[in-house]
Design an enzyme around this catalytic site. Structure first.
Site, PDB file in Angstrom:
ATOM      1  N   ASP A  81       0.847  -1.196   0.000  1.00 38.74           N
ATOM      2  CA  ASP A  81       0.000   0.000   0.000  1.00 38.74           C
ATOM      3  C   ASP A  81       0.889   1.256   0.000  1.00 38.74           C
ATOM      4  O   ASP A  81       1.832   1.343   0.797  1.00 38.74           O
ATOM      5  CB  ASP A  81      -0.867  -0.051   1.280  1.00 38.74           C
ATOM      6  CG  ASP A  81      -1.965   0.990   1.298  1.00 38.74           C
ATOM      7  OD1 ASP A  81      -2.376   1.447   0.220  1.00 38.74           O
ATOM      8  OD2 ASP A  81      -2.437   1.324   2.416  1.00 38.74           O
ATOM      9  N   HIS A  82       0.613   2.190  -0.866  1.00 34.15           N
ATOM     10  CA  HIS A  82       1.331   3.478  -0.928  1.00 34.15           C
ATOM     11  C   HIS A  82       2.852   3.341  -0.912  1.00 34.15           C
ATOM     12  O   HIS A  82       3.530   3.862  -0.004  1.00 34.15           O
ATOM     13  CB  HIS A  82       0.915   4.390   0.232  1.00 34.15           C
ATOM     14  CG  HIS A  82      -0.460   4.929   0.067  1.00 34.15           C
ATOM     15  ND1 HIS A  82      -0.796   5.881  -0.855  1.00 34.15           N
ATOM     16  CD2 HIS A  82      -1.608   4.610   0.704  1.00 34.15           C
ATOM     17  CE1 HIS A  82      -2.084   6.136  -0.790  1.00 34.15           C
ATOM     18  NE2 HIS A  82      -2.612   5.373   0.146  1.00 34.15           N
ATOM     19  N   ASP A 103       2.909   5.199  -5.416  1.00 32.76           N
ATOM     20  CA  ASP A 103       2.150   6.436  -5.203  1.00 32.76           C
ATOM     21  C   ASP A 103       3.037   7.631  -5.526  1.00 32.76           C
ATOM     22  O   ASP A 103       3.785   8.114  -4.685  1.00 32.76           O
ATOM     23  CB  ASP A 103       1.642   6.511  -3.758  1.00 32.76           C
ATOM     24  CG  ASP A 103       0.810   7.766  -3.537  1.00 32.76           C
ATOM     25  OD1 ASP A 103       0.670   8.562  -4.489  1.00 32.76           O
ATOM     26  OD2 ASP A 103       0.295   7.949  -2.415  1.00 32.76           O
ATOM     27  N   HIS A 210      -9.317   4.574  -2.591  1.00 37.25           N
ATOM     28  CA  HIS A 210      -8.642   4.709  -1.298  1.00 37.25           C
ATOM     29  C   HIS A 210      -9.553   5.492  -0.353  1.00 37.25           C
ATOM     30  O   HIS A 210     -10.559   6.048  -0.772  1.00 37.25           O
ATOM     31  CB  HIS A 210      -7.325   5.477  -1.486  1.00 37.25           C
ATOM     32  CG  HIS A 210      -6.220   4.617  -2.026  1.00 37.25           C
ATOM     33  ND1 HIS A 210      -5.082   4.348  -1.319  1.00 37.25           N
ATOM     34  CD2 HIS A 210      -6.099   3.945  -3.193  1.00 37.25           C
ATOM     35  CE1 HIS A 210      -4.301   3.559  -2.038  1.00 37.25           C
ATOM     36  NE2 HIS A 210      -4.890   3.301  -3.183  1.00 37.25           N
ATOM     37  N   ASN A 253     -10.236   0.280  -0.349  1.00 39.09           N
ATOM     38  CA  ASN A 253      -9.284   0.258   0.764  1.00 39.09           C
ATOM     39  C   ASN A 253      -9.932   0.670   2.088  1.00 39.09           C
ATOM     40  O   ASN A 253     -10.500   1.759   2.187  1.00 39.09           O
ATOM     41  CB  ASN A 253      -8.144   1.242   0.490  1.00 39.09           C
ATOM     42  CG  ASN A 253      -7.226   0.775  -0.617  1.00 39.09           C
ATOM     43  OD1 ASN A 253      -7.507  -0.194  -1.310  1.00 39.09           O
ATOM     44  ND2 ASN A 253      -6.109   1.458  -0.770  1.00 39.09           N
TER      45      ASN A 253
END
Ligand code: 13P
Length: 316
Positions: A81-82, A103, A210, A253
């Site tokens: 994630d990210h 990201d 998100h 998310n």
């Protein structure tokens, strides 16, 4: 069973969305697997940069492998994630991750394209898929903090160009959600017309939302009544998950809501049992409550009850 994110998206597209849930420790991992198996849902485990350094990135991998053995019925993908570029490469090379998110959404468009493209090349060479982001969500998540005046929605035409030029496999778009527990000061305003327009331009391409926690108000009230200070916390209307899924959103998310479950359970327990200093009784309550929460989200995402069809499709 760990599968690719791509396989899960192919099954879900246009019908339901996969819950993408963040984990940090053993209790969350157990609750997560339990909830998904109870509700018979395929799912995505998200690991953030902060989670990788909380204990140790290898600890998380070991917990997931072990949970996979404990719950042999489960079907899931593992996603970074990210990620920044360096973390993406580390995950790609590890051979453990199904997909990574680069990201670079805070960079100017051309730099976002170039960075995403570099990650896509490295990832695809290893069979890993890539989620990218275009547009800017507000809110705070780990070391990313975006002021309200920096927020901007994804431009659909630009999204189509971005997807074509980068070769990314899915795209997180900004439609008015934000990270954290304080998403809206007034009524919520999600811009589904943005998702609709992107779907028209790139039909069949998986989109990601998100900042989708619903921040249940009863949860917030219980936390505040047990000594918390989360006044004004507000989230996304969870009945919007399914309409979003029908427009091609394959991954939703949810992280903050899980933290709220943790906070409520712990605050209430220690308020009601001030003599206790053992972490296991409360850990057990949390695992149960987290499993229940996950199952309830999967119902709203309509991923609940899909395990048999996903298994059948994967074995073809
Ligand atoms: P929430 O803060 O709404 O749970 O969003 C989590 C998220 O988008 C993780 O990338």
């Amino acid at each position: 069973m760990i599968v690719t994110t791509k396989q899960l998206f192919e099954q879900a597209y246009g019908k339901y969305a996969l819950g993408a849930y963040n984990i940090n420790n053993a209790e969350q991992t157990m609750g997560l697997f339990r909830g998904n198996v109870q509700s018979q849902a395929p799912f995505i485990i998200q690991i953030s940069k902060g989670a990788r350094s909380y204990t140790n990135k290898l600890m998380l991998e070991a917990m997931i492998r072990t949970a996979d053995e404990i719950f042999p019925e489960s079907v899931f993908a593992v996603h970074l994630d990210h990620g920044d570029e360096e973390t993406c490469y580390d995950c790609i090379e590890s051979g453990f991750y199904s997909s990574v998110m680069i990201d670079a959404s805070s960079l100017p468009f051309e730099e976002n394209v170039a960075t995403t493209k570099r990650v896509v090349e490295r990832a695809h060479a290893k069979g890993v898929s890539v989620e990218a982001e275009l547009g800017q969500l507000g809110g705070v998540e780990e070391d990313i903090s975006v002021r309200e005046d920096q927020v901007h929605l994804t431009d659909p035409e630009q999204a189509a160009e971005f997807i074509r030029r980068t070769g990314c496999d899915s795209l997180a778009c900004a439609i008015g959600t934000s990270h954290g527990a304080f998403k809206f000061s007034g009524s919520q305003s999600l811009h589904f017309e943005v998702v609709e327009a992107i779907q028209k331009l790139v039909p069949g391409f998986p989109l990601v939302l998100h900042g989708s926690s619903s921040v249940p108000q009863d949860e917030v009230e219980r936390i505040n009544a047990a000594g918390g200070a989360l006044k004004g916390a507000k989230g996304v209307d969870a009945t919007q998950y399914l309409p979003a899924a029908k427009l091609g959103v394959c991954k939703i998310n949810i992280d903050t809501d899980g933290r709220l479950v943790w906070t409520r359970v712990h605050r209430e327990y220690f308020r009601d049992h001030p003599e206790v200093f053992d972490f296991r009784p409360i850990g057990k309550v949390f695992m149960e409550e987290y499993a229940r929460f996950i199952a309830s989200r999967n119902e709203l995402l309509s991923s609940a009850g899909r395990l048999a069809e996903v298994r059948a499709a994967l074995s073809k």
